[in-house]
Design a protein around this motif. Sequence first.
Motif, short mmCIF file in Angstrom:
data_model
loop_
_atom_site.label_atom_id
_atom_site.label_comp_id
_atom_site.label_asym_id
_atom_site.label_seq_id
_atom_site.Cartn_x
_atom_site.Cartn_y
_atom_site.Cartn_z
N THR A 141 0.67 -1.33 0.03
CA THR A 141 -0.06 0.09 0.06
C THR A 141 0.81 1.27 0.03
OG1 THR A 141 -1.81 -1.21 1.16
CG2 THR A 141 -1.76 1.36 1.37
N ILE A 142 1.96 1.33 0.85
CA ILE A 142 2.74 2.68 1.01
C ILE A 142 3.55 2.64 -0.63
CG2 ILE A 142 4.90 3.38 1.91
CD1 ILE A 142 3.93 1.62 4.49
N ALA A 143 4.00 1.63 -1.01
CA ALA A 143 4.52 1.70 -2.24
C ALA A 143 3.73 2.13 -3.34
CB ALA A 143 5.53 0.37 -2.68
N ALA A 144 2.51 1.88 -3.49
CA ALA A 144 1.73 2.40 -4.45
C ALA A 144 1.45 3.87 -4.31
CB ALA A 144 0.51 1.53 -4.36
N GLN A 145 1.12 4.21 -3.02
CA GLN A 145 1.11 5.56 -2.74
C GLN A 145 2.41 6.48 -3.00
OE1 GLN A 145 0.19 5.19 1.43
NE2 GLN A 145 -1.89 5.08 1.26
N ILE A 146 3.34 6.03 -3.04
CA ILE A 146 4.37 6.87 -3.25
C ILE A 146 4.89 6.94 -4.84
CG2 ILE A 146 7.16 6.55 -3.14
CD1 ILE A 146 7.01 5.35 -0.26
N ALA A 147 4.22 5.85 -5.52
CA ALA A 147 4.33 5.81 -6.88
C ALA A 147 3.45 6.86 -7.37
CB ALA A 147 4.14 4.30 -7.27
N ALA A 148 2.23 6.78 -6.74
CA ALA A 148 1.34 7.76 -7.47
C ALA A 148 1.73 9.28 -7.06
CB ALA A 148 0.02 7.73 -6.64
N GLU A 149 2.47 9.57 -5.97
CA GLU A 149 2.56 10.86 -5.53
C GLU A 149 3.98 11.42 -6.33
OE1 GLU A 149 3.43 10.53 -1.52
OE2 GLU A 149 1.52 10.38 -0.89
N THR A 150 4.91 10.50 -6.85
CA THR A 150 6.18 10.83 -7.60
C THR A 150 5.69 10.74 -8.93
OG1 THR A 150 6.98 8.44 -7.37
CG2 THR A 150 7.42 10.16 -5.42
N LYS A 151 4.85 9.93 -9.54
CA LYS A 151 4.64 9.61 -10.87
C LYS A 151 5.71 8.60 -11.45
CE LYS A 151 1.66 12.88 -11.02
NZ LYS A 151 -0.03 12.54 -11.11
N ALA A 152 6.13 7.78 -10.52
CA ALA A 152 7.05 6.76 -10.77
C ALA A 152 6.10 5.41 -11.33
CB ALA A 152 8.03 6.24 -9.71
N ARG A 153 6.76 4.44 -11.76
CA ARG A 153 6.05 3.27 -12.32
C ARG A 153 6.15 2.26 -11.13
NH1 ARG A 153 4.19 -1.53 -13.63
NH2 ARG A 153 4.21 -2.05 -15.88
N TYR A 154 4.91 2.13 -10.74
CA TYR A 154 4.61 1.15 -9.47
C TYR A 154 4.93 -0.41 -10.08
CZ TYR A 154 2.54 -1.90 -5.92
OH TYR A 154 2.31 -2.83 -5.04
N VAL A 155 5.72 -1.04 -9.65
CA VAL A 155 5.89 -2.37 -10.06
C VAL A 155 5.55 -3.43 -9.04
CG1 VAL A 155 7.54 -4.39 -10.86
CG2 VAL A 155 8.07 -1.64 -11.30
N ASP A 156 4.12 -3.88 -9.34
CA ASP A 156 3.47 -5.00 -8.49
C ASP A 156 4.19 -6.17 -8.30
OD1 ASP A 156 0.99 -5.09 -6.70
OD2 ASP A 156 0.83 -6.84 -7.65
N SER A 157 4.34 -6.98 -7.26
CA SER A 157 4.81 -8.15 -7.19
C SER A 157 4.11 -9.31 -7.56
CB SER A 157 5.35 -8.36 -5.56
OG SER A 157 4.21 -8.49 -4.64
N GLY A 158 2.80 -9.01 -8.03
CA GLY A 158 2.05 -10.03 -8.76
C GLY A 158 1.15 -9.77 -9.82
N ASP A 159 0.53 -8.68 -9.93
CA ASP A 159 -0.26 -8.43 -10.94
C ASP A 159 0.45 -7.56 -12.23
OD1 ASP A 159 -2.41 -9.59 -9.83
OD2 ASP A 159 -3.07 -7.84 -8.66
N GLU A 160 1.45 -8.12 -12.61
CA GLU A 160 2.18 -7.66 -13.78
C GLU A 160 2.61 -8.74 -14.61
OE1 GLU A 160 3.25 -4.67 -14.10
OE2 GLU A 160 3.60 -3.84 -12.22
N PRO A 161 2.02 -8.47 -15.88
CA PRO A 161 2.21 -9.48 -16.93
C PRO A 161 3.59 -10.06 -17.37
CG PRO A 161 0.37 -8.54 -17.79
CD PRO A 161 1.19 -7.69 -16.43
N ALA A 162 4.51 -8.80 -17.36
CA ALA A 162 5.95 -9.22 -17.64
C ALA A 162 6.53 -9.81 -16.62
CB ALA A 162 6.55 -7.91 -17.82
N LEU A 163 6.39 -9.74 -15.33
CA LEU A 163 6.98 -10.38 -14.40
C LEU A 163 6.51 -11.91 -14.38
CD1 LEU A 163 6.53 -8.51 -11.18
CD2 LEU A 163 8.36 -8.37 -12.48
#
Length: 332
Positions: A141-163
Amino acid sequence: MTTSTSSSSLPDAPTFTDVLEARRLLAAHLPPTPSWTYPVLNEAVGATVWIKHENAQPVGAFKVRGGLTLLASLSPQERAGGVVAASTGNHAQSVAYAARQFGAPCMIVMPENANPVKAASVRALGAELVLRGAVFDDCRTIAAQIAAETKARYVDSGDEPALIAGVATAALELFEAAPRLDALFVPVGAGTGAAGACLTATAVAPECRVIGVQSAQAPAAYEAWRSGAPATLPNKTVIEGLSTGQSFKLPQQIMRALLPEFLLVDDAEIRSAQRLMLAAAHTTAEGAGAAALAGLLARREEYAGKTVGLICSGGNASETELAAVLAAPLTS
């Protein structure tokens, strides 16, 4: 496969073609890891056991395949904006390693009591480390919030097709070394490894039965697979790589369609399996890396005399964990 999961929409599931593309991308960055069988372990289990040694990866875990595949698929503009991820350790190292390879700024959120071995690795890889949250689900939750605030790419540990496509290449390499496996046991935390193994087995080894293994002390993924509905359950496991209290949508979508069997094993059984891997296969495995063997031991009679594969997903065990392993009973 670069669809962001910050919205409520679910990205498209990867295909086996994506797995082959991931292998092409990874060829420039990672050699295949060993796939070995050990006479002493075979005798102890009563089967021919092939271990896929993802503990031999440069960050000590299979997830580096996914991190590199994802960073390779991003545009230069996306990389320049940086990436943010949350993890108990191996996903963190994967993203940090890949970010360094591709020159992308990286921030990692790990629990306050993070494994010091994994935390040190993240720092050594040049990522900014944030220690916040009691458990992994808080960090997510914290990482997703940081990504939204900084406009960085949030890389989820599960819901990522490339992973998922990237980590699926581990199973592909194993099937190339041992093409006639009767079963393949795979540890499940978020479920990317099991989902990837299912994609690969369906394409190249349809007779092989893929079996997911999760800690009974953190059974959210198992319950979601069993019920067909998202699950949030108490997360009390001490096995870091299996420490998830919530199910992940995309791996579940794949596992519900393709995974025929899912087992729960106790943390104590995993510790015993770690000790057996150390004694009989010369392998230092972290808890998640030995979960597959714990699953096989729970099904020992069913697979007696057969040929079975195990994904040793990682070897990043702290000194405290290794002490617990040596104190565990040795499975015979």
